[in-house]
Design a protein around this motif. Structure first.
Motif, PDB file in Angstrom:
ATOM      1  N   LEU A 115       0.856  -1.188   0.000  1.00  0.00           N
ATOM      2  CA  LEU A 115       0.000   0.000   0.000  1.00  0.00           C
ATOM      3  C   LEU A 115       0.888   1.234   0.000  1.00  0.00           C
ATOM      4  O   LEU A 115       1.695   1.428   0.914  1.00  0.00           O
ATOM      5  N   HIS A 116       0.766   2.043  -1.051  1.00  0.00           N
ATOM      6  CA  HIS A 116       1.489   3.305  -1.171  1.00  0.00           C
ATOM      7  C   HIS A 116       0.502   4.459  -1.021  1.00  0.00           C
ATOM      8  O   HIS A 116      -0.570   4.426  -1.638  1.00  0.00           O
ATOM      9  N   LEU A 117       0.869   5.476  -0.249  1.00  0.00           N
ATOM     10  CA  LEU A 117       0.042   6.663  -0.108  1.00  0.00           C
ATOM     11  C   LEU A 117       0.826   7.896  -0.553  1.00  0.00           C
ATOM     12  O   LEU A 117       2.033   7.997  -0.323  1.00  0.00           O
ATOM     13  N   THR A 118       0.126   8.828  -1.168  1.00  0.00           N
ATOM     14  CA  THR A 118       0.750  10.053  -1.655  1.00  0.00           C
ATOM     15  C   THR A 118       1.054  10.994  -0.508  1.00  0.00           C
ATOM     16  O   THR A 118       0.229  11.215   0.372  1.00  0.00           O
ATOM     17  N   ASP A 119       2.257  11.560  -0.516  1.00  0.00           N
ATOM     18  CA  ASP A 119       2.637  12.563   0.483  1.00  0.00           C
ATOM     19  C   ASP A 119       2.936  13.869  -0.249  1.00  0.00           C
ATOM     20  O   ASP A 119       3.958  14.007  -0.907  1.00  0.00           O
ATOM     21  N   ARG A 120       2.023  14.832  -0.142  1.00  0.00           N
ATOM     22  CA  ARG A 120       2.198  16.107  -0.843  1.00  0.00           C
ATOM     23  C   ARG A 120       3.383  16.883  -0.308  1.00  0.00           C
ATOM     24  O   ARG A 120       4.005  17.672  -1.027  1.00  0.00           O
ATOM     25  N   ALA A 121       3.730  16.683   0.960  1.00  0.00           N
ATOM     26  CA  ALA A 121       4.872  17.389   1.530  1.00  0.00           C
ATOM     27  C   ALA A 121       6.185  16.881   0.954  1.00  0.00           C
ATOM     28  O   ALA A 121       7.218  17.538   1.102  1.00  0.00           O
ATOM     29  N   GLN A 122       6.170  15.709   0.302  1.00  0.00           N
ATOM     30  CA  GLN A 122       7.366  15.180  -0.344  1.00  0.00           C
ATOM     31  C   GLN A 122       7.207  15.193  -1.861  1.00  0.00           C
ATOM     32  O   GLN A 122       7.627  14.288  -2.565  1.00  0.00           O
ATOM     33  N   GLY A 123       6.561  16.245  -2.340  1.00  0.00           N
ATOM     34  CA  GLY A 123       6.430  16.436  -3.775  1.00  0.00           C
ATOM     35  C   GLY A 123       5.477  15.474  -4.453  1.00  0.00           C
ATOM     36  O   GLY A 123       5.591  15.242  -5.657  1.00  0.00           O
ATOM     37  N   GLY A 124       4.544  14.900  -3.698  1.00  0.00           N
ATOM     38  CA  GLY A 124       3.595  13.980  -4.282  1.00  0.00           C
ATOM     39  C   GLY A 124       4.128  12.570  -4.446  1.00  0.00           C
ATOM     40  O   GLY A 124       3.506  11.743  -5.127  1.00  0.00           O
ATOM     41  N   ALA A 125       5.265  12.261  -3.834  1.00  0.00           N
ATOM     42  CA  ALA A 125       5.824  10.911  -3.932  1.00  0.00           C
ATOM     43  C   ALA A 125       4.886   9.902  -3.278  1.00  0.00           C
ATOM     44  O   ALA A 125       4.152  10.220  -2.337  1.00  0.00           O
ATOM     45  N   LEU A 126       4.918   8.689  -3.782  1.00  0.00           N
ATOM     46  CA  LEU A 126       4.143   7.595  -3.204  1.00  0.00           C
ATOM     47  C   LEU A 126       5.012   6.888  -2.166  1.00  0.00           C
ATOM     48  O   LEU A 126       6.068   6.340  -2.499  1.00  0.00           O
ATOM     49  N   VAL A 127       4.571   6.907  -0.931  1.00  0.00           N
ATOM     50  CA  VAL A 127       5.339   6.351   0.177  1.00  0.00           C
ATOM     51  C   VAL A 127       4.787   4.978   0.539  1.00  0.00           C
ATOM     52  O   VAL A 127       3.577   4.811   0.723  1.00  0.00           O
ATOM     53  N   LEU A 128       5.661   3.985   0.635  1.00  0.00           N
ATOM     54  CA  LEU A 128       5.246   2.646   1.028  1.00  0.00           C
ATOM     55  C   LEU A 128       4.874   2.660   2.508  1.00  0.00           C
ATOM     56  O   LEU A 128       5.710   2.887   3.373  1.00  0.00           O
ATOM     57  N   GLU A 129       3.597   2.403   2.797  1.00  0.00           N
ATOM     58  CA  GLU A 129       3.094   2.493   4.165  1.00  0.00           C
ATOM     59  C   GLU A 129       2.930   1.117   4.821  1.00  0.00           C
ATOM     60  O   GLU A 129       3.028   1.006   6.043  1.00  0.00           O
ATOM     61  N   ALA A 130       2.645   0.098   4.042  1.00  0.00           N
ATOM     62  CA  ALA A 130       2.463  -1.246   4.587  1.00  0.00           C
ATOM     63  C   ALA A 130       2.690  -2.252   3.467  1.00  0.00           C
ATOM     64  O   ALA A 130       2.485  -1.946   2.287  1.00  0.00           O
ATOM     65  N   HIS A 131       3.116  -3.458   3.840  1.00  0.00           N
ATOM     66  CA  HIS A 131       3.337  -4.494   2.832  1.00  0.00           C
ATOM     67  C   HIS A 131       3.227  -5.856   3.485  1.00  0.00           C
ATOM     68  O   HIS A 131       3.209  -6.000   4.710  1.00  0.00           O
ATOM     69  N   ARG A 132       3.184  -6.869   2.640  1.00  0.00           N
ATOM     70  CA  ARG A 132       3.191  -8.263   3.089  1.00  0.00           C
ATOM     71  C   ARG A 132       3.888  -9.102   2.034  1.00  0.00           C
ATOM     72  O   ARG A 132       3.587  -8.992   0.844  1.00  0.00           O
ATOM     73  N   GLY A 133       4.843  -9.905   2.478  1.00  0.00           N
ATOM     74  CA  GLY A 133       5.516 -10.835   1.581  1.00  0.00           C
ATOM     75  C   GLY A 133       6.627 -10.232   0.748  1.00  0.00           C
ATOM     76  O   GLY A 133       7.111 -10.889  -0.180  1.00  0.00           O
ATOM     77  N   LEU A 134       7.066  -9.011   1.027  1.00  0.00           N
ATOM     78  CA  LEU A 134       8.109  -8.351   0.245  1.00  0.00           C
ATOM     79  C   LEU A 134       9.421  -8.347   1.020  1.00  0.00           C
ATOM     80  O   LEU A 134       9.430  -8.178   2.237  1.00  0.00           O
ATOM     81  N   SER A 135      10.525  -8.493   0.321  1.00  0.00           N
ATOM     82  CA  SER A 135      11.840  -8.488   0.958  1.00  0.00           C
ATOM     83  C   SER A 135      12.241  -7.076   1.349  1.00  0.00           C
ATOM     84  O   SER A 135      11.678  -6.080   0.860  1.00  0.00           O
ATOM     85  N   ALA A 136      13.240  -6.972   2.223  1.00  0.00           N
ATOM     86  CA  ALA A 136      13.745  -5.663   2.618  1.00  0.00           C
ATOM     87  C   ALA A 136      14.310  -4.908   1.420  1.00  0.00           C
ATOM     88  O   ALA A 136      14.178  -3.687   1.316  1.00  0.00           O
ATOM     89  N   THR A 137      14.928  -5.633   0.492  1.00  0.00           N
ATOM     90  CA  THR A 137      15.468  -4.996  -0.711  1.00  0.00           C
ATOM     91  C   THR A 137      14.359  -4.405  -1.565  1.00  0.00           C
ATOM     92  O   THR A 137      14.467  -3.293  -2.081  1.00  0.00           O
ATOM     93  N   TYR A 138      13.281  -5.163  -1.715  1.00  0.00           N
ATOM     94  CA  TYR A 138      12.138  -4.670  -2.490  1.00  0.00           C
ATOM     95  C   TYR A 138      11.553  -3.430  -1.820  1.00  0.00           C
ATOM     96  O   TYR A 138      11.267  -2.419  -2.485  1.00  0.00           O
ATOM     97  N   CYS A 139      11.362  -3.506  -0.510  1.00  0.00           N
ATOM     98  CA  CYS A 139      10.770  -2.369   0.200  1.00  0.00           C
ATOM     99  C   CYS A 139      11.655  -1.131   0.094  1.00  0.00           C
ATOM    100  O   CYS A 139      11.153  -0.014  -0.022  1.00  0.00           O
ATOM    101  N   ASP A 140      12.968  -1.324   0.128  1.00  0.00           N
ATOM    102  CA  ASP A 140      13.863  -0.176  -0.010  1.00  0.00           C
ATOM    103  C   ASP A 140      13.758   0.424  -1.402  1.00  0.00           C
ATOM    104  O   ASP A 140      13.728   1.642  -1.558  1.00  0.00           O
ATOM    105  N   ALA A 141      13.665  -0.435  -2.420  1.00  0.00           N
ATOM    106  CA  ALA A 141      13.601   0.058  -3.795  1.00  0.00           C
ATOM    107  C   ALA A 141      12.295   0.793  -4.076  1.00  0.00           C
ATOM    108  O   ALA A 141      12.257   1.743  -4.862  1.00  0.00           O
ATOM    109  N   TYR A 142      11.194   0.356  -3.434  1.00  0.00           N
ATOM    110  CA  TYR A 142       9.888   0.948  -3.697  1.00  0.00           C
ATOM    111  C   TYR A 142       9.358   1.732  -2.496  1.00  0.00           C
ATOM    112  O   TYR A 142       8.162   1.977  -2.405  1.00  0.00           O
ATOM    113  N   ALA A 143      10.244   2.145  -1.599  1.00  0.00           N
ATOM    114  CA  ALA A 143       9.808   2.878  -0.404  1.00  0.00           C
ATOM    115  C   ALA A 143       9.327   4.277  -0.743  1.00  0.00           C
ATOM    116  O   ALA A 143       8.464   4.831  -0.056  1.00  0.00           O
TER     117      ALA A 143
END
Length: 425
Positions: free
Chosen positions: A281-309
């Motif tokens: 689940l990614h949510l938009t953060d307008r304070a960070q220029g509208g970037a999509l921030v990874l807020e929660a996940h299941r079954g993803l590796s730490a490397t994946y989460c870092d790449a798509y954080a």
């Protein structure tokens, strides 16, 4: 919350214990932030590195090169958050790394165009990788060395590669949020005439704990909300409404004011309803220029989460779903962690199928994207999967809208009341 102009760009810096940084939060955006971890000097570059940023790179990067030389450590250039690499900035990188005689230098950039530009510009001894994990793996014992024209015995990272990777991921995660918290701290300090920055941070932390709102989320609200009036409550006359019916919360036994548990419940429901291998689940953060921030996940590796954080690429499935307001099915690549992905990861490295839907509902603007991942790279959505995801994402959007108008505004009003009282004391 009411729409407000985007805040000015700020620098993100890591301030974990033992870290060193060249960034100045709140100053004119500086593209270079460096920190030291177990046996490695890691320098993070971010944003659009055009001609206007070349001077900052030429000024700051040599300091980190010299630090790496003095400590006998390798240097890793992390360009994961770079959106543009202009010729002058690339030349400044080249000039700085040419001074790194005797230091192992590696660079990491997921964007293929930036990797190509680096490969053309930097010395052949500077290896260019797709991820920081790959760069660290190249520095691990037994890996072929990448050195400059004056080779010397090269130090290796201390401890295990997995431990080093985990520490760097943690530092990067803190770096992403720290700059935003610094901005909010500065806003509170200036707005209420508090005596010192620590007083502003203490107020933010107290309110965060009082309403169980993550400090990063509270900081984003402080930065993007309209300024409070000179007197009275921040949002006078607002209508309080009860929380909406949210079956995904009821099914998981979550209260509607428990943000973290609610977001995780949404991902768990998405994975289980669709039979997927993983979810996010990614949510938009307008304070960070509208970037999509990874807020929660299941079954993803730490490397994946870092790449798509912190998703800023418009080509990713979640960004396209959020931007277009329609479901998106695509094939993406799960990053290879260079080792065991960890006990919680069920999505293997390599190509996989992503089904993403916007977190939106009638009358509720899109707030992000909910996605599930299938390990097979050619997995078409099973019948009912898009509809099930969209229905769940709509429930999440309605709940999130209530959370912003109820819990988050309550937190801002408490911050305003306490800060005003402190100012008047």
């Amino acid at each position: 919350m009411p729409a407000t102009p985007d805040p000015p760009a700020t620098t993100t810096a890591a301030t974990a214990p033992g870290a060193t940084t060249a960034a100045v939060p709140g100053a004119a955006a500086d593209p270079v932030a460096g920190f030291r971890t177990q046996g490695v000097q890691l320098v993070r570059l971010a944003g659009a590195l055009d001609g206007s940023r070349a001077a900052a790179i030429a000024r700051e990067l040599p300091r980190h090169v010299e630090a790496a030389r003095a400590l006998g450590q390798p240097l890793v250039l992390d360009l994961a958050d770079v959106t543009l690499l202009g010729v002058p900035a690339a030349a400044a990188l080249d000039a700085a790394t040419r001074r790194a005689a005797g230091v192992t230098v590696a660079a990491a950039a997921p964007d293929p165009q930036i990797r190509e530009a680096l490969a053309r510009t930097l010395l052949p001894g500077v290896r260019v990788h797709t991820t920081v994990a790959e760069a660290l793996a190249a520095l691990a014992p037994g890996a072929a060395p990448a050195t400059h024209a004056e080779p010397q015995p090269q130090p290796q990272p201390e401890g295990t590669l997995a431990g080093l990777r985990a520490e760097i991921y943690g530092l990067r995660a803190r770096a992403r949020s720290h700059g935003l918290i610094d901005v909010a701290q500065g806003v509170v300090l200036a707005r209420y005439g508090l005596p010192e920055p620590r007083a502003a941070f203490a107020l933010l932390r107290q309110v965060s704990q009082a309403h169980n709102v993550p400090l990063r989320v509270l900081a984003s609200a402080v930065v993007t909300a309209p300024p409070p009036p000179d007197a009275g409550p921040w949002f006078a006359g607002r209508r309080r409404v009860p929380p909406p019916a949210a079956p995904f919360l009821t099914a998981r036994g979550c209260r509607p004011d428990e943000r973290g548990k609610a977001l995780q419940a949404a991902v768990d429901e998405a994975v289980e309803r669709t039979g997927a291998d993983a979810g996010a689940l990614h949510l938009t953060d307008r304070a960070q220029g509208g970037a999509l921030v990874l807020e929660a996940h299941r079954g993803l590796s730490a490397t994946y989460c870092d790449a798509y954080a912190h998703v800023v690429s418009a080509t990713s499935a979640v960004a396209r779903a959020c931007e277009g307001g329609l479901p998106v099915t695509d094939v993406e690549s799960a990053p290879d962690p260079g080792g065991a992905p960890g006990p919680d990861a069920t999505l293997p490295a390599g190509p996989h199928t992503v089904h993403a839907v916007p977190v939106a509902a009638p009358g509720v603007p899109c707030a992000g994207a909910l996605s599930v991942q299938q390990a097979a790279p050619d997995a078409a959505p099973a019948p009912g999967v898009p509809a099930a995801l969209q229905a769940l994402a709509a429930d999440v959007a309605v709940w999130l809208s209530w959370y912003h108008r109820a819990v988050l505004l309550d937190a801002l009003e408490l911050l305003h009341a306490r800060a005003a009282a402190t100012h008047g004391a």
